[in-house]
Write a protein that holds these residues in place. Structure first.
Motif, PDB file in Angstrom:
ATOM      1  N   LEU B   2       9.038   1.964   6.203  1.00  0.00           N
ATOM      2  CA  LEU B   2       7.612   2.191   6.414  1.00  0.00           C
ATOM      3  C   LEU B   2       6.876   2.095   5.086  1.00  0.00           C
ATOM      4  CD1 LEU B   2       7.776   5.304   8.767  1.00  0.00           C
ATOM      5  CD2 LEU B   2       7.220   2.965   9.424  1.00  0.00           C
ATOM      6  N   THR B   3       5.620   1.746   5.169  1.00  0.00           N
ATOM      7  CA  THR B   3       4.790   1.706   3.958  1.00  0.00           C
ATOM      8  C   THR B   3       3.854   2.907   3.980  1.00  0.00           C
ATOM      9  OG1 THR B   3       4.874  -0.703   4.001  1.00  0.00           O
ATOM     10  CG2 THR B   3       3.179   0.288   2.619  1.00  0.00           C
ATOM     11  N   ARG B   4       3.715   3.543   2.838  1.00  0.00           N
ATOM     12  CA  ARG B   4       2.837   4.712   2.726  1.00  0.00           C
ATOM     13  C   ARG B   4       1.427   4.238   2.357  1.00  0.00           C
ATOM     14  NH1 ARG B   4       3.719  10.110   1.072  1.00  0.00           N
ATOM     15  NH2 ARG B   4       5.944   9.682   0.911  1.00  0.00           N
ATOM     16  N   HIS B   9      -4.350   1.224  -0.694  1.00  0.00           N
ATOM     17  CA  HIS B   9      -4.856   0.974   0.660  1.00  0.00           C
ATOM     18  C   HIS B   9      -5.982   1.922   1.055  1.00  0.00           C
ATOM     19  CE1 HIS B   9      -0.700  -0.647   1.158  1.00  0.00           C
ATOM     20  NE2 HIS B   9      -1.350  -1.566   1.809  1.00  0.00           N
ATOM     21  N   ASP B  12      -9.533   1.225   2.215  1.00  0.00           N
ATOM     22  CA  ASP B  12      -9.739   0.581   3.527  1.00  0.00           C
ATOM     23  C   ASP B  12      -9.796   1.608   4.658  1.00  0.00           C
ATOM     24  OD1 ASP B  12      -9.534  -1.827   2.234  1.00  0.00           O
ATOM     25  OD2 ASP B  12      -7.381  -2.034   2.639  1.00  0.00           O
ATOM     26  N   PHE B  23       1.694   6.586   7.225  1.00  0.00           N
ATOM     27  CA  PHE B  23       2.680   5.510   7.047  1.00  0.00           C
ATOM     28  C   PHE B  23       2.443   4.461   8.116  1.00  0.00           C
ATOM     29  CE2 PHE B  23       4.373   9.638   5.960  1.00  0.00           C
ATOM     30  CZ  PHE B  23       4.892   9.454   4.697  1.00  0.00           C
ATOM     31  N   ILE B  25       4.023   0.472   9.894  1.00  0.00           N
ATOM     32  CA  ILE B  25       5.106  -0.527   9.965  1.00  0.00           C
ATOM     33  C   ILE B  25       4.606  -1.886   9.498  1.00  0.00           C
ATOM     34  CG2 ILE B  25       6.703  -1.740  11.505  1.00  0.00           C
ATOM     35  CD1 ILE B  25       6.481   0.631  13.417  1.00  0.00           C
ATOM     36  N   GLY B  26       3.448  -2.292  10.013  1.00  0.00           N
ATOM     37  CA  GLY B  26       2.944  -3.633   9.695  1.00  0.00           C
ATOM     38  C   GLY B  26       1.434  -3.644   9.666  1.00  0.00           C
ATOM     39  N   GLU B  27       0.857  -4.756   9.241  1.00  0.00           N
ATOM     40  CA  GLU B  27      -0.595  -4.847   9.106  1.00  0.00           C
ATOM     41  C   GLU B  27      -1.175  -5.803  10.153  1.00  0.00           C
ATOM     42  OE1 GLU B  27      -1.749  -5.678   5.040  1.00  0.00           O
ATOM     43  OE2 GLU B  27      -0.172  -4.333   4.366  1.00  0.00           O
ATOM     44  N   THR B  29      -4.263  -7.992  11.432  1.00  0.00           N
ATOM     45  CA  THR B  29      -5.458  -8.618  10.858  1.00  0.00           C
ATOM     46  C   THR B  29      -6.468  -8.837  11.972  1.00  0.00           C
ATOM     47  OG1 THR B  29      -3.990  -9.728   9.318  1.00  0.00           O
ATOM     48  CG2 THR B  29      -6.265 -10.499   9.381  1.00  0.00           C
ATOM     49  N   HIS B  36      -1.677 -15.200  14.685  1.00  0.00           N
ATOM     50  CA  HIS B  36      -1.910 -15.107  13.250  1.00  0.00           C
ATOM     51  C   HIS B  36      -0.702 -14.591  12.478  1.00  0.00           C
ATOM     52  CE1 HIS B  36      -4.292 -14.957   9.712  1.00  0.00           C
ATOM     53  NE2 HIS B  36      -4.104 -13.659   9.548  1.00  0.00           N
ATOM     54  N   SER B  37      -0.011 -13.601  13.031  1.00  0.00           N
ATOM     55  CA  SER B  37       1.131 -13.036  12.310  1.00  0.00           C
ATOM     56  C   SER B  37       2.038 -12.314  13.302  1.00  0.00           C
ATOM     57  CB  SER B  37       0.661 -12.029  11.254  1.00  0.00           C
ATOM     58  OG  SER B  37       0.102 -10.902  11.892  1.00  0.00           O
ATOM     59  N   THR B  38       3.217 -11.985  12.847  1.00  0.00           N
ATOM     60  CA  THR B  38       4.160 -11.268  13.694  1.00  0.00           C
ATOM     61  C   THR B  38       3.563  -9.931  14.142  1.00  0.00           C
ATOM     62  OG1 THR B  38       5.844 -12.248  12.310  1.00  0.00           O
ATOM     63  CG2 THR B  38       6.578 -10.531  13.811  1.00  0.00           C
ATOM     64  N   THR B  39       2.910  -9.240  13.199  1.00  0.00           N
ATOM     65  CA  THR B  39       2.323  -7.942  13.553  1.00  0.00           C
ATOM     66  C   THR B  39       1.182  -8.127  14.552  1.00  0.00           C
ATOM     67  OG1 THR B  39       2.931  -7.115  11.379  1.00  0.00           O
ATOM     68  CG2 THR B  39       1.355  -5.801  12.614  1.00  0.00           C
TER      69      THR B  39
END
Lengths: 301, 158
Positions: B2-4, B9, B12, B23, B25-27, B29, B36-39
């Motif tokens: 996970l990203t904190r 960030h 935003d 936290f 998992i993904g961003e 857009t 556009h992306s996997t997320t």
């Protein structure tokens, strides 16, 4: 009465800013190279940059570099860290994969099918024309064009992609807050705003080194550019061009490598035949490129 | 991993302050579509409306719920999963709306079927989904926090 500390909700989480600070701290040591860093992470694959640096040091460099970038007018940028979300696995195909990447713009472009178009900084008029023609055809086939924002073929490739309504990614050999060559300042800004600029170059270390030492960052980004893309096209390159670093990286990473026929016709060059014997594809017409690339959803084929 | 959400960030997310621990998992857009992306694909599939239940495409939603749950179960502290309480973000519709979608509760159940999940934040009026409007709905005016936790608590944890 003492109260129990709350349970941490996550096993481990990545703080991009902290990892950036740790990456910069590692690079602040004069002996650090991409090779030595990659070796460190090969030995300890579960570790993050912050595992090798004291917390106060990572914090110090994070604040320092954040300040340096903001002073240069970079208000918004992003960090990608290996093992966090949005770091594509394909970057691990590089010989010395990088743990931290800096970017400006639309990161999601790394997920689009892309081809690198690279070559000499002093191209012939014919090579510029070839670049423009190939890029337009690739854009028409739905590919994002990656290049290194250098003078010559790289600049022509980015410009042709933008002019033909395509997408482009600049993988630069300087930190995000530097521009080389200076004349590409507007182009770099335009790509950062509408597309994507990626850098693996540490901001602090770069600011402390001479131009000669910083030049070693250029070929390193070529390896990353090759890993990002599914193929590299060499439009024109000399005998000692840094482009050849990317050519060898592409073959090593099992990416397609295309070399234009004109390079084979130059008797002063031995590398085209050498790379062809290693698996590179000779390009006489665009069809030679098209038939060797994987079709994808955005293709007009 | 996970990203904190850190100082990089946080600008935003103006409702967060440095003491909030968040936290992800993904961003996602916004405004760039499914492909556009996997997320983005994951989020679009998660947000497929429940009136498509029974159609072949609904499989993608169920798969997205499983994927999101699996990702969280890999990264969350098992002790926290055993003893912590999960409060799902409410969907845009009120519970008696035919389009009410408890997808986040289902994601939490994928982490561990016995997890303590409590739907204590609820919409009091149905609103358009945040992904369908330019500006997010005014959260404070359309949600309520339930006063009595016991009503939703897991009896096995009493």
């Amino acid at each position: 009465m003492a109260t129990a500390a709350p349970l941490p909700p996550t096993l481990r989480a990545i703080s991009p800013l902290k990892e950036m600070g740790a990456y910069e701290a590692l690079w602040a040591k004069s002996e650090t190279t991409f090779k030595s860093l990659a070796q460190k992470f090969r030995e300890f694959p579960d570790r993050l940059p912050s595992d090798f640096v004291a917390e106060y040091e990572a914090d110090y460099f994070a604040r320092l570099v954040l300040g340096m970038l903001r002073e240069s007018g970079i208000a918004q940028f992003g960090i990608r860290v290996h093992r966090a979300g949005e770091y594509p696995h394909k970057f691990r195909d590089a010989e010395d994969p990088v743990e931290v990447l800096y970017y400006r713009g639309w990161w999601d472009l790394v997920e689009t099918p892309s081809v690198a178009v690279v070559g000499t900084r002093e191209p012939s008029p014919q090579a510029i024309e070839n670049t423009s023609r190939i890029v337009k055809l690739l854009v028409n086939d739905g590919y994002t064009i990656a290049s290194g924002l250098a003078r010559g073929i790289d600049t022509a490739a980015h410009k042709a992609a933008i002019e033909s309504g395509g997408k482009t990614i600049a993988v630069i050999g300087t930190p995000l807050n530097r521009i080389y060559p200076k004349e590409n300042s507007l182009l770099q800004e335009n790509i950062a705003e509408k597309f994507l600029v990626i850098s693996q170059v540490p901001v602090f270390r770069y600011s402390k080194q001479t131009y000669t030492r910083n030049r070693t960052f250029f070929p390193e980004r070529n390896k990353t550019m090759s890993a990002l893309t599914e193929a590299t096209i060499i439009v024109e390159a000399g005998r000692t061009s840094g482009t050849l670093i990317q050519a060898r990286a592409a073959l090593l990473q099992r990416r397609k490598l295309f070399i234009l026929e004109s390079s084979f016709r130059n008797p002063a060059l031995t590398w085209p035949a050498e790379l062809e014997s290693m698996g590179a594809i000779r390009v006489r017409t665009y069809e030679d490129i098209r038939k060797n690339l994987r079709p994808h959803a955005d293709s007009n084929r | 991993m996970l990203t904190r959400i850190d100082d990089l960030h946080r600008p935003d997310h103006y409702r967060l302050d440095p003491t909030d621990e968040c936290f992800f998992i993904g961003e996602y857009t916004a405004g760039r579509g499914f492909a556009h992306s996997t997320t983005n694909q994951l989020i679009y599939n998660l947000k497929k409306t429940v009136d498509r239940r029974g159609t072949p495409e609904y499989w993608h939603k169920e798969e997205a719920i499983r994927r999101a749950g699996r990702a969280l179960s890999l990264f969350l502290n098992p002790e926290f999963v055993r003893h912590g309480t999960f409060v799902p973000v409410p969907p845009s519709c009120v519970p008696d709306d035919p389009l009410y979608d408890d997808r986040i509760t289902q994601v939490i159940r994928q982490i561990d079927p016995n997890v303590d999940a409590r739907e204590i934040v609820r919409q009091i009026v149905s609103t358009p989904g945040a992904h369908l409007v330019q500006v997010g709905p005014a959260l404070r005016s359309s949600t309520t926090t339930m006063k009595s936790w016991n009503r939703w608590s897991n009896p096995s944890r009493q």
